[in-house]
Write a protein that holds these residues in place. Structure first.
Motif, PDB file in Angstrom:
ATOM      1  N   GLU A 224       7.059  -1.916  13.057  1.00 14.92           N
ATOM      2  CA  GLU A 224       6.562  -3.275  12.833  1.00 14.92           C
ATOM      3  C   GLU A 224       5.048  -3.213  12.603  1.00 14.92           C
ATOM      4  O   GLU A 224       4.390  -2.265  13.005  1.00 14.92           O
ATOM      5  CB  GLU A 224       6.941  -4.197  13.996  1.00 14.92           C
ATOM      6  N   GLY A 225       4.530  -4.252  11.940  1.00 11.21           N
ATOM      7  CA  GLY A 225       3.147  -4.181  11.503  1.00 11.21           C
ATOM      8  C   GLY A 225       2.108  -4.738  12.451  1.00 11.21           C
ATOM      9  O   GLY A 225       0.918  -4.475  12.285  1.00 11.21           O
ATOM     10  N   LYS A 226       2.518  -5.484  13.453  1.00 13.83           N
ATOM     11  CA  LYS A 226       1.531  -6.099  14.338  1.00 13.83           C
ATOM     12  C   LYS A 226       0.910  -5.100  15.305  1.00 13.83           C
ATOM     13  O   LYS A 226      -0.307  -5.086  15.530  1.00 13.83           O
ATOM     14  CB  LYS A 226       2.175  -7.245  15.120  1.00 13.83           C
ATOM     15  N   HIS A 227       1.760  -4.243  15.886  1.00 11.05           N
ATOM     16  CA  HIS A 227       1.273  -3.265  16.860  1.00 11.05           C
ATOM     17  C   HIS A 227       1.630  -1.829  16.484  1.00 11.05           C
ATOM     18  O   HIS A 227       1.312  -0.894  17.224  1.00 11.05           O
ATOM     19  CB  HIS A 227       1.830  -3.580  18.247  1.00 11.05           C
TER      20      HIS A 227
ATOM     21  N   GLU B 245       9.625   1.842  -2.825  1.00 10.37           N
ATOM     22  CA  GLU B 245      11.068   1.633  -2.918  1.00 10.37           C
ATOM     23  C   GLU B 245      11.740   1.894  -1.568  1.00 10.37           C
ATOM     24  O   GLU B 245      12.641   1.154  -1.152  1.00 10.37           O
ATOM     25  CB  GLU B 245      11.655   2.546  -3.991  1.00 10.37           C
ATOM     26  N   ASP B 246      11.318   2.943  -0.903  1.00  8.78           N
ATOM     27  CA  ASP B 246      11.885   3.261   0.410  1.00  8.78           C
ATOM     28  C   ASP B 246      11.563   2.175   1.426  1.00  8.78           C
ATOM     29  O   ASP B 246      12.420   1.767   2.208  1.00  8.78           O
ATOM     30  CB  ASP B 246      11.347   4.601   0.920  1.00  8.78           C
ATOM     31  N   LEU B 247      10.311   1.717   1.417  1.00 12.37           N
ATOM     32  CA  LEU B 247       9.918   0.667   2.348  1.00 12.37           C
ATOM     33  C   LEU B 247      10.719  -0.601   2.084  1.00 12.37           C
ATOM     34  O   LEU B 247      11.223  -1.234   3.019  1.00 12.37           O
ATOM     35  CB  LEU B 247       8.422   0.392   2.240  1.00 12.37           C
ATOM     36  N   ALA B 248      10.866  -0.968   0.821  1.00 13.87           N
ATOM     37  CA  ALA B 248      11.633  -2.165   0.475  1.00 13.87           C
ATOM     38  C   ALA B 248      13.071  -2.049   0.957  1.00 13.87           C
ATOM     39  O   ALA B 248      13.629  -2.988   1.540  1.00 13.87           O
ATOM     40  CB  ALA B 248      11.592  -2.392  -1.030  1.00 13.87           C
ATOM     41  N   ALA B 249      13.682  -0.895   0.717  1.00 10.34           N
ATOM     42  CA  ALA B 249      15.075  -0.697   1.133  1.00 10.34           C
ATOM     43  C   ALA B 249      15.206  -0.711   2.648  1.00 10.34           C
ATOM     44  O   ALA B 249      16.159  -1.282   3.201  1.00 10.34           O
ATOM     45  CB  ALA B 249      15.608   0.616   0.567  1.00 10.34           C
ATOM     46  N   ALA B 250      14.249  -0.085   3.346  1.00 14.59           N
ATOM     47  CA  ALA B 250      14.300  -0.054   4.808  1.00 14.59           C
ATOM     48  C   ALA B 250      14.142  -1.452   5.398  1.00 14.59           C
ATOM     49  O   ALA B 250      14.823  -1.813   6.373  1.00 14.59           O
ATOM     50  CB  ALA B 250      13.215   0.879   5.352  1.00 14.59           C
ATOM     51  N   ILE B 251      13.258  -2.257   4.824  1.00  9.25           N
ATOM     52  CA  ILE B 251      13.075  -3.630   5.300  1.00  9.25           C
ATOM     53  C   ILE B 251      14.336  -4.444   5.068  1.00  9.25           C
ATOM     54  O   ILE B 251      14.802  -5.175   5.959  1.00  9.25           O
ATOM     55  CB  ILE B 251      11.868  -4.294   4.604  1.00  9.25           C
TER      56      ILE B 251
ATOM     57  N   GLU C  31       0.862  -1.187   0.000  1.00  9.78           N
ATOM     58  CA  GLU C  31       0.000   0.000   0.000  1.00  9.78           C
ATOM     59  C   GLU C  31       0.896   1.233   0.000  1.00  9.78           C
ATOM     60  O   GLU C  31       1.728   1.397   0.897  1.00  9.78           O
ATOM     61  CB  GLU C  31      -0.898   0.002   1.240  1.00  9.78           C
ATOM     62  N   SER C  32       0.727   2.074  -1.000  1.00 12.55           N
ATOM     63  CA  SER C  32       1.603   3.250  -1.107  1.00 12.55           C
ATOM     64  C   SER C  32       0.808   4.442  -1.632  1.00 12.55           C
ATOM     65  O   SER C  32       0.705   4.645  -2.847  1.00 12.55           O
ATOM     66  CB  SER C  32       2.807   2.962  -2.013  1.00 12.55           C
TER      67      SER C  32
ATOM     68  N   TRP D 179       3.037   0.771   3.419  1.00  8.00           N
ATOM     69  CA  TRP D 179       2.954  -0.314   4.384  1.00  8.00           C
ATOM     70  C   TRP D 179       2.568  -1.612   3.683  1.00  8.00           C
ATOM     71  O   TRP D 179       1.901  -1.608   2.648  1.00  8.00           O
ATOM     72  CB  TRP D 179       1.953   0.002   5.494  1.00  8.00           C
ATOM     73  N   GLU D 180       3.036  -2.707   4.252  1.00  4.43           N
ATOM     74  CA  GLU D 180       2.634  -4.025   3.779  1.00  4.43           C
ATOM     75  C   GLU D 180       1.267  -4.374   4.353  1.00  4.43           C
ATOM     76  O   GLU D 180       0.897  -3.893   5.423  1.00  4.43           O
ATOM     77  CB  GLU D 180       3.665  -5.081   4.200  1.00  4.43           C
ATOM     78  N   ALA D 181       0.529  -5.238   3.673  1.00  2.51           N
ATOM     79  CA  ALA D 181      -0.818  -5.589   4.125  1.00  2.51           C
ATOM     80  C   ALA D 181      -0.788  -6.216   5.519  1.00  2.51           C
ATOM     81  O   ALA D 181      -1.682  -5.982   6.334  1.00  2.51           O
ATOM     82  CB  ALA D 181      -1.469  -6.543   3.129  1.00  2.51           C
ATOM     83  N   ALA D 182       0.235  -7.003   5.790  1.00  9.25           N
ATOM     84  CA  ALA D 182       0.339  -7.646   7.099  1.00  9.25           C
ATOM     85  C   ALA D 182       1.781  -7.652   7.571  1.00  9.25           C
ATOM     86  O   ALA D 182       2.275  -8.645   8.098  1.00  9.25           O
ATOM     87  CB  ALA D 182      -0.203  -9.067   7.036  1.00  9.25           C
ATOM     88  N   GLY D 183       2.446  -6.513   7.389  1.00  5.43           N
ATOM     89  CA  GLY D 183       3.854  -6.462   7.751  1.00  5.43           C
ATOM     90  C   GLY D 183       4.303  -5.059   8.105  1.00  5.43           C
ATOM     91  O   GLY D 183       3.566  -4.291   8.733  1.00  5.43           O
ATOM     92  N   TYR D 184       5.496  -4.720   7.672  1.00  4.50           N
ATOM     93  CA  TYR D 184       6.136  -3.468   8.060  1.00  4.50           C
ATOM     94  C   TYR D 184       5.356  -2.238   7.596  1.00  4.50           C
ATOM     95  O   TYR D 184       4.625  -2.257   6.599  1.00  4.50           O
ATOM     96  CB  TYR D 184       7.536  -3.404   7.473  1.00  4.50           C
ATOM     97  N   ILE D 185       5.575  -1.144   8.341  1.00  4.10           N
ATOM     98  CA  ILE D 185       4.997   0.167   8.039  1.00  4.10           C
ATOM     99  C   ILE D 185       6.155   1.162   7.998  1.00  4.10           C
ATOM    100  O   ILE D 185       7.070   1.092   8.832  1.00  4.10           O
ATOM    101  CB  ILE D 185       4.000   0.600   9.137  1.00  4.10           C
TER     102      ILE D 185
END
Length: 314
Positions: free
Chosen positions: A88-91, A297-303, A31-32, A55-61
């Motif tokens: 993190e995406g859970k909380h 791209e930023d999210l991918a690199a950060a992960i 989601e971007s 953010w990922e659907a069920a992961g990192y933000i």
């Protein structure tokens, strides 16, 4: 929360790793939302603030804040600075505050290298870098990680800066500072433009069969690095349709001049990587990749960086 400095970004974010992660993220998606783009009128000229969430659907933000001050060149300072906050995406708890400038430089160059991996000829050996800012060394390293680069030509308005980059990489490549852009463009297999120009620097009449043109610098509608003839002669690809439609000055100004149509874009990077759109069609085809940057791209690199960092013993 861990603070990750620029040297640590450079140390732990490998080209192979980030390019692989970008490929995965473009194909699988996140989601971007469109980035927030704010013009700031400063006493010494206009600056820009960018806010880029994803953010990922069920992961990192993640979210990046970037300040772009072109006038910093007059003070010997980088034009781009910023921070990236990864959670993190859970909380939704923050994990890391990352130096945004180094992350941006590396993910930007990695995205162009990912595109070149799909669009440039496999035997591309000569790279021309147009521009001498902080991104110039990054595109040399990134492109060399995906293509057998042996010769690097460097052009810049400041010959001493070009010479410094040539010296830095002289032990790895045959490097040369060039004065004649038409000649250098004709000799290059890949032309990578990393400037903040508002006027065309590269002309379409200079392009030769087989060239891959990589346009990084113009991230606002008022900026451009090429004339419309470059787009007319090339198979044009973009990082994302949304980004190209809103901010790609090379494309938008060519359309305004009636030298190009938006529906003439051959595809966005996700389509090429997933195989739903054909990339390079022949060795003689001229390809053009226009990027303005995307928050995915930023999210991918950060992960990739976060998962590559050493962990302290618990």
């Amino acid at each position: 929360m861990q603070v990750v400095s620029a040297p640590d970004v450079a140390r732990y974010l490998s080209w192979k790793g980030v390019i692989r992660r970008l490929h995965h993220t473009f194909v699988n998606g996140v989601e971007s939302p469109p980035r927030h783009h704010h013009a700031m009128h400063r006493p010494d000229g206009e600056a820009t603030m960018l806010l880029m969430p994803a953010w990922e659907a069920a992961g990192y933000i993640g979210v990046k804040m970037v300040n772009v001050f072109p006038q910093n060149a007059d003070h010997g300072m980088p034009a781009i600075s910023g921070l990236y906050l990864l959670s993190e995406g859970k909380h939704g708890q923050p994990l890391a505050c990352i130096d945004g400038s180094e992350l941006t430089r590396r993910r930007t160059a990695a995205a162009s290298a990912l595109a070149a991996q799909a669009l440039a000829n496999e035997n591309a050996e000569t790279l021309l870098v147009v521009g001498t800012g902080k991104l110039a060394p990054m595109v040399i390293e990134a492109h060399a990680s995906v293509r057998p680069i042996k010769r690097v030509l460097i052009w810049g308005r400041n010959p001493s800066k070009a010479a410094a980059i040539a010296d830095e990489y002289a032990d790895r490549f045959d490097t040369q500072v060039v004065e004649s852009l038409p000649t250098a463009v004709a000799e290059a297999d890949i032309v990578s433009c990393v400037t903040l120009s508002t006027q065309p620097i590269i002309k379409g009449e200079w392009l030769t069969p087989g060239t891959h043109l990589d346009l990084i610098g113009a991230f606002r509608p008022q900026m451009r690095e090429t004339d419309a003839e470059c787009l007319r002669r090339a198979d044009v690809f973009v990082d994302t349709y949304a980004g190209a439609k809103g901010e790609a000055g090379d494309i938008l100004q060519a359309i305004e001049e009636e030298g190009f149509r938006f529906d003439e874009i051959r595809g966005e990077l996700e389509e090429v990587l997933s195989g739903t759109q054909l990339g390079r069609t022949s060795e003689d085809a001229i390809t053009l990749f226009k990027s303005v940057g995307a928050s995915l791209e930023d999210l991918a690199a950060a992960i990739e960086l976060w998962e590559s960092l050493p962990r302290s013993p618990s």
